[in-house]
Design an enzyme around this catalytic site. Sequence first.
Site, PDB file in Angstrom:
ATOM      1  N   LEU A 181       0.925  -1.227  -0.627  1.00 47.20           N
ATOM      2  CA  LEU A 181      -0.147   0.217   0.247  1.00 47.20           C
ATOM      3  C   LEU A 181       1.067   1.400  -0.011  1.00 47.20           C
ATOM      4  O   LEU A 181       0.400   2.718   0.431  1.00 47.20           O
ATOM      5  CB  LEU A 181      -0.709   0.286   1.411  1.00 47.20           C
ATOM      6  CG  LEU A 181      -2.305  -0.614   1.027  1.00 47.20           C
ATOM      7  CD1 LEU A 181      -2.950  -1.130   2.480  1.00 47.20           C
ATOM      8  CD2 LEU A 181      -2.669  -0.544  -0.041  1.00 47.20           C
ATOM      9  N   PRO A 200       5.339  -2.681   8.917  1.00 52.19           N
ATOM     10  CA  PRO A 200       5.049  -2.785  10.104  1.00 52.19           C
ATOM     11  C   PRO A 200       3.234  -2.439   9.947  1.00 52.19           C
ATOM     12  O   PRO A 200       2.618  -2.758  10.949  1.00 52.19           O
ATOM     13  CB  PRO A 200       5.161  -1.413  11.127  1.00 52.19           C
ATOM     14  CG  PRO A 200       6.112  -1.083  11.070  1.00 52.19           C
ATOM     15  CD  PRO A 200       6.811  -1.391   9.374  1.00 52.19           C
ATOM     16  N   CYS A 201       3.316  -1.853   9.016  1.00 52.21           N
ATOM     17  CA  CYS A 201       1.558  -1.526   9.017  1.00 52.21           C
ATOM     18  C   CYS A 201       0.819  -2.169   8.594  1.00 52.21           C
ATOM     19  O   CYS A 201      -0.115  -2.928   9.156  1.00 52.21           O
ATOM     20  CB  CYS A 201       1.182  -0.861   7.386  1.00 52.21           C
ATOM     21  SG  CYS A 201       2.555   1.311   8.069  1.00 52.21           S
ATOM     22  N   HIS A 202       1.620  -3.281   7.652  1.00 54.69           N
ATOM     23  CA  HIS A 202       0.222  -4.605   7.286  1.00 54.69           C
ATOM     24  C   HIS A 202       1.672  -5.641   7.620  1.00 54.69           C
ATOM     25  O   HIS A 202       0.888  -7.220   7.004  1.00 54.69           O
ATOM     26  CB  HIS A 202       0.271  -4.738   5.907  1.00 54.69           C
ATOM     27  CG  HIS A 202      -1.105  -3.173   5.604  1.00 54.69           C
ATOM     28  ND1 HIS A 202      -0.214  -2.224   5.133  1.00 54.69           N
ATOM     29  CD2 HIS A 202      -2.513  -3.194   6.572  1.00 54.69           C
ATOM     30  CE1 HIS A 202      -1.494  -0.999   5.425  1.00 54.69           C
ATOM     31  NE2 HIS A 202      -2.486  -2.084   5.820  1.00 54.69           N
ATOM     32  N   GLY A 203       2.152  -5.888   8.228  1.00 59.62           N
ATOM     33  CA  GLY A 203       3.516  -6.940   7.925  1.00 59.62           C
ATOM     34  C   GLY A 203       4.254  -8.154   7.074  1.00 59.62           C
ATOM     35  O   GLY A 203       4.927  -8.684   7.030  1.00 59.62           O
TER      36      GLY A 203
END
Length: 188
Positions: A129, A151-154
Amino acid sequence: MATASVPAGGHGDPTRRDFLMVATGALGAVGVAAVAWPFINNLNPAADTLALASIEVNVKPIEVGQAITVKWRGKPVFIRHRTEKDIKEAEAVPMSELPDPQTDDSRVTDTAKKVRREWLIMIGVCTHLGCVPLGNLPGQDKGPYGGWYCPCHGSAYDTSGRIRKGPAPLNLVIPQYLFLSDSLVRIG
């Protein structure tokens, strides 16, 4: 049989009317081009954008194991001087384990087709993203594969910037770059 008379200035003989039609058409085409040119020229990139089309970075001060971030075309570009451990880890990964399979060599080859395993240059934007992954600054979480971690979505990337885990569909993008010398690289 009656023969048709050919009027003066008839068939095969250009008349004043023919000349005026051609001249009017040509003048109209020139006028349309003159009006359209500013609109077409406006689609060209601005001078400040062209100035950013490429940047040159001195990589000599970057020590082994260190990474820097530079800005190119409004995006972060990660430049990492990889350790022998980073290189060996990246080369040891089986292609079958990669969601977006690319060899390490293909990711560290400049536009002159010269492989420089110690240098990894890539756009630091997560392919999921558009977040900026961590791992380029000292003390940041490099994730489970020692590369970069979003870290937002791994999403986790390895030491070659290849996606290993998470929702990101593709590896971190490698821009066009060329080493002008051992210490100077042109990106773009």
